[in-house]
Design a protein around this motif. Structure first.
Motif, PDB file in Angstrom:
ATOM      1  N   GLY A  23      41.304 -11.748  -2.928  1.00 19.61           N
ATOM      2  CA  GLY A  23      41.510 -11.628  -1.536  1.00 19.61           C
ATOM      3  C   GLY A  23      42.589 -12.793  -1.456  1.00 19.61           C
ATOM      4  N   ILE A  24      42.600 -13.535  -0.098  1.00 17.95           N
ATOM      5  CA  ILE A  24      43.434 -14.596   0.254  1.00 17.95           C
ATOM      6  C   ILE A  24      42.930 -15.735  -0.305  1.00 17.95           C
ATOM      7  N   ARG A  25      43.818 -16.561  -1.035  1.00 15.82           N
ATOM      8  CA  ARG A  25      43.708 -17.971  -1.621  1.00 15.82           C
ATOM      9  C   ARG A  25      44.343 -19.152  -0.883  1.00 15.82           C
ATOM     10  N   ARG A  26      45.429 -18.805  -0.278  1.00 20.50           N
ATOM     11  CA  ARG A  26      46.137 -19.993   0.452  1.00 20.50           C
ATOM     12  C   ARG A  26      46.746 -19.461   1.834  1.00 20.50           C
ATOM     13  N   TRP A  27      46.483 -20.106   2.942  1.00 20.19           N
ATOM     14  CA  TRP A  27      46.969 -19.243   4.133  1.00 20.19           C
ATOM     15  C   TRP A  27      47.283 -20.703   5.033  1.00 20.19           C
ATOM     16  N   ASN A  28      48.564 -20.671   5.227  1.00 17.52           N
ATOM     17  CA  ASN A  28      49.575 -21.834   5.702  1.00 17.52           C
ATOM     18  C   ASN A  28      49.045 -21.889   7.445  1.00 17.52           C
ATOM     19  N   ARG A  29      49.564 -22.666   8.046  1.00 15.93           N
ATOM     20  CA  ARG A  29      49.593 -22.993   9.448  1.00 15.93           C
ATOM     21  C   ARG A  29      50.238 -21.896  10.155  1.00 15.93           C
ATOM     22  N   GLY A  30      51.464 -21.579   9.567  1.00 13.77           N
ATOM     23  CA  GLY A  30      52.351 -20.624  10.050  1.00 13.77           C
ATOM     24  C   GLY A  30      51.680 -19.120  10.147  1.00 13.77           C
ATOM     25  N   ALA A  31      50.788 -18.894   8.953  1.00 13.99           N
ATOM     26  CA  ALA A  31      50.016 -17.743   9.199  1.00 13.99           C
ATOM     27  C   ALA A  31      48.733 -17.801  10.163  1.00 13.99           C
ATOM     28  N   VAL A  32      48.297 -19.018  10.387  1.00 17.52           N
ATOM     29  CA  VAL A  32      47.301 -19.099  11.363  1.00 17.52           C
ATOM     30  C   VAL A  32      47.883 -18.905  12.906  1.00 17.52           C
ATOM     31  N   SER A  33      49.002 -19.257  13.157  1.00 16.15           N
ATOM     32  CA  SER A  33      49.765 -19.443  14.420  1.00 16.15           C
ATOM     33  C   SER A  33      50.073 -17.814  14.541  1.00 16.15           C
ATOM     34  N   LEU A  34      50.888 -17.136  13.663  1.00 16.37           N
ATOM     35  CA  LEU A  34      51.443 -15.853  13.678  1.00 16.37           C
ATOM     36  C   LEU A  34      50.379 -14.782  14.073  1.00 16.37           C
ATOM     37  N   PHE A  35      49.332 -14.934  13.172  1.00 14.23           N
ATOM     38  CA  PHE A  35      48.275 -13.839  13.241  1.00 14.23           C
ATOM     39  C   PHE A  35      46.972 -14.196  13.830  1.00 14.23           C
ATOM     40  N   GLY A  36      46.955 -15.479  14.428  1.00 14.18           N
ATOM     41  CA  GLY A  36      45.860 -15.825  15.103  1.00 14.18           C
ATOM     42  C   GLY A  36      44.516 -15.909  14.302  1.00 14.18           C
ATOM     43  N   VAL A  37      44.602 -15.837  13.062  1.00 15.09           N
ATOM     44  CA  VAL A  37      43.571 -16.014  12.225  1.00 15.09           C
ATOM     45  C   VAL A  37      43.345 -17.402  11.662  1.00 15.09           C
ATOM     46  N   SER A  38      41.959 -18.066  11.631  1.00 19.99           N
ATOM     47  CA  SER A  38      42.033 -19.411  11.117  1.00 19.99           C
ATOM     48  C   SER A  38      41.932 -19.149   9.449  1.00 19.99           C
ATOM     49  N   SER A  39      42.172 -20.282   9.027  1.00 18.98           N
ATOM     50  CA  SER A  39      42.299 -20.228   7.434  1.00 18.98           C
ATOM     51  C   SER A  39      40.679 -19.862   6.828  1.00 18.98           C
ATOM     52  N   GLN A  40      39.742 -20.512   7.502  1.00 20.29           N
ATOM     53  CA  GLN A  40      38.398 -19.777   7.068  1.00 20.29           C
ATOM     54  C   GLN A  40      37.924 -18.592   7.245  1.00 20.29           C
ATOM     55  N   THR A  41      38.445 -18.037   8.111  1.00 19.70           N
ATOM     56  CA  THR A  41      38.331 -16.630   8.314  1.00 19.70           C
ATOM     57  C   THR A  41      39.130 -15.882   7.401  1.00 19.70           C
ATOM     58  N   ALA A  42      40.414 -16.219   7.066  1.00 24.01           N
ATOM     59  CA  ALA A  42      41.236 -15.304   6.100  1.00 24.01           C
ATOM     60  C   ALA A  42      40.704 -15.719   4.616  1.00 24.01           C
ATOM     61  N   ALA A  43      40.218 -16.645   4.377  1.00 23.12           N
ATOM     62  CA  ALA A  43      39.748 -16.776   2.999  1.00 23.12           C
ATOM     63  C   ALA A  43      39.159 -15.761   2.291  1.00 23.12           C
ATOM     64  N   GLY A  44      39.600 -15.223   1.266  1.00 21.37           N
ATOM     65  CA  GLY A  44      38.780 -14.047   0.506  1.00 21.37           C
ATOM     66  C   GLY A  44      39.225 -12.892   1.214  1.00 21.37           C
ATOM     67  N   ALA A  45      39.746 -12.566   2.492  1.00 18.16           N
ATOM     68  CA  ALA A  45      39.684 -11.382   2.842  1.00 18.16           C
ATOM     69  C   ALA A  45      41.275 -10.691   2.486  1.00 18.16           C
ATOM     70  N   ASP A  46      41.194  -9.176   2.540  1.00 19.14           N
ATOM     71  CA  ASP A  46      42.641  -8.638   2.006  1.00 19.14           C
ATOM     72  C   ASP A  46      43.446  -8.636   3.392  1.00 19.14           C
ATOM     73  N   PRO A  47      44.525  -9.254   3.009  1.00 19.03           N
ATOM     74  CA  PRO A  47      45.551  -9.570   4.214  1.00 19.03           C
ATOM     75  C   PRO A  47      46.054  -8.308   4.980  1.00 19.03           C
ATOM     76  N   ASN A  48      46.100  -6.952   4.079  1.00 14.43           N
ATOM     77  CA  ASN A  48      46.363  -6.070   4.799  1.00 14.43           C
ATOM     78  C   ASN A  48      45.351  -5.237   5.687  1.00 14.43           C
ATOM     79  N   LYS A  49      44.010  -5.656   5.251  1.00 11.48           N
ATOM     80  CA  LYS A  49      43.157  -5.079   6.250  1.00 11.48           C
ATOM     81  C   LYS A  49      42.969  -5.891   7.480  1.00 11.48           C
TER      82      LYS A  49
END
Length: 505
Positions: A184-210
């Protein structure tokens, strides 16, 4: 290698026992015991360290730092007044916040590795660059201790470049993240947090497509095939933010082989939602324009055909065609000028149609509240009232110096549960005549009937010796048909007073 080997020897067998025997601090003793636990020695063996540290996460401030750390900073021996927490104050201020923020993230999420470059103030007031790595020791999933090692970085150029690149990625306005199909997700920058509204903690290990409900133009299989072949893929992707809103991104995915059975994907997404909406609107406008052009050609063809019936004088036919096309153009121009809205003011349409008769303004009354016509109605309404105005000038109210024309309208629910407009065109004559028609219908009648059918409307006329009244009713909905049965009916004409011809032409 010699240093690494020396520590391996020291930290095995008798070295561990000696360390336990000499320990005065309970954390040092715990650390010595920890070295015999599964996973501890492999971790230390993998790290080429220049000092160790161990801290109690449940009791902030209780920390242990090995003598090797102080030697790495240039001290011949551990400073006499050294306290375990003093190592924190030696971190350069520019790095301090980042260090403890990453440590906090690692404690919250084991998937967020604590592995970074830290700059310390050395014994000679110099800067010592250290690579710090650590892992949280957890009990029941809760982090209770933190174990770490320091390694001096003797050539800092590559690491400084890595640091700058990392900061650049973090500050990028685009969404940049790294992920793999297995982890899953190993790195998630501030731009991703801002664009998708998902924190880096929530994103960690998740499938970005899902996580973002990604929809690729031809499905994910096409993208996966390109990545498996070691190729980049780029294209537009529809995604969903955490708040449920839909966005469109321009995405680029680049594969990086990290093992025989896993691929790291570096992905960059730029928000193109506004551009996508603009392009979609342009496509809709082009389709609408094509539809309008076809309709205009059909209407002009009908005008030419109707205007030439029963006329032998080419000049008369030409005048009729020119006048009717001018009325058509006036109504069409209003719809173009009002392009940004879905409806057009009825009063504006009437004023455009009657503009050629400015000299008759003292014989005209327009009365009604604001009413908006759907675009589909603008052209047929313009044609109907152009024909009525032409007839009024030639044979009706405006053919007399004291005749009067009034147009009134009312829009909304007129009692049948529909959103309609009711338009009343009333002509009053000053001289009376017989109420019965005496001549066949004029040539303008087919145009009015055809236009009324386009509106799916109902048009009726009544006449008397003093005047004539035309009533037009049709739906203001964008789409027509199905709400009620309508008919386009028209009387056979008004028998005028004196020698006036009898109807529209």
């Amino acid at each position: 290698m010699a240093r690494q080997l020396r520590y391996r020897i020291t930290l095995t067998g008798r070295g561990i026992s000696r360390l336990m025997a000499l320990s005065q601090d309970y954390l040092e003793e715990e650390f010595a015991k920890l070295l015999s636990q599964p996973g501890a020695l492999p971790f230390l063996d993998k790290a080429a360290f220049d000092g160790l540290w161990f801290m109690d996460l449940e009791k902030p401030g209780r920390e242990w730092v090995s003598p090797g750390f102080w030697r790495a900073l240039g001290y011949a021996q551990v400073p006499a007044d050294q306290r375990p927490q003093d190592w924190r104050s030696l971190i350069l201020e520019a790095d301090r916040e980042m260090v403890f923020e990453n440590m906090r993230r690692h404690c919250e999420n084991a998937g967020h590795a604590f592995d970074q470059i830290i700059r310390f103030k050395g014994a000679q007031n110099n800067t010592v660059t250290v690579r710090a790595r650590g892992m949280a020791i957890r009990e029941g999933g809760k982090p209770v201790r933190m174990l770490g090692a320091h390694t001096i970085v003797h050539d800092t150029r590559a690491h400084e470049l890595d640091r700058q690149l990392s900061e650049l990625i973090e500050l990028s306005g685009d969404a940049v993240f790294a992920w793999s199909l297995k982890r899953g997700i190993r790195r998630w920058n501030r731009g991703a947090v801002s664009l998708f509204g998902v924190s880096s903690q929530t994103a960690a290990g998740a499938d970005p497509n899902k996580l973002t409900s990604a929809r690729y133009p031809n499905g994910w299989d096409e993208v996966a095939e390109a990545l498996d072949a070691g190729e980049q893929w780029s294209g537009e992707v529809e995604r969903r933010r955490a708040d449920g809103s839909t966005i469109h991104t321009s995405a680029r995915l680049s594969p990086i082989q990290i093992s025989s059975d896993d691929v790291l994907i570096l992905e960059i997404n730029r928000d193109i939602t506004a551009e996508h909406k603009a392009n979609e609107r342009l496509r809709l406008l082009n389709r609408e324009l094509n539809h309008r052009v076809k309709n205009l050609f059909a209407i002009v063809q009908g005008l030419v055909s109707v205007s030439g019936r029963g006329e032998s004088d080419p000049a008369v036919v030409t005048d009729k065609i020119q006048a009717r096309i001018a009325a058509l153009a006036a109504a069409h121009m209003i719809s173009i000028e009002e392009e940004d809205i879905r409806a057009v003011s009825f009063r504006q349409v009437m004023e455009a149609v009657l503009a050629p008769y400015e000299q008759r303004k003292d014989q005209l009354t327009l009365r009604g509240l604001e009413a908006k016509l759907p675009r589909r109605a603008v052209t047929p309404v313009g044609m109907i009232f152009h024909e009525l105005a032409t007839n009024a000038v030639k044979y009706g109210a405006w053919s007399e110096p004291d005749g009067h024309l009034s147009v009134s309208w009312m829009a909304g629910d007129l009692g049948q549960g529909t959103n309609d407009i009711n338009i009343v065109w009333t002509e009053r004559f000053t001289r009376s005549g017989d109420a019965a028609p005496s001549a066949p219908p004029g040539l303008g009648l087919p145009l009015i009937q055809q236009s009324a059918r386009q509106l799916d409307g109902e048009l009726t006329r009544t006449w008397s010796a003093q005047g004539m009244e035309t009533v037009l009713t049709f739906s203001l909905d964008e789409k027509v048909g199905g709400t009620r049965t309508r008919s386009a009916s028209l009387g056979k004409g008004l028998k005028p007073a004196g020698n006036r011809p009898s109807d529209l032409n």
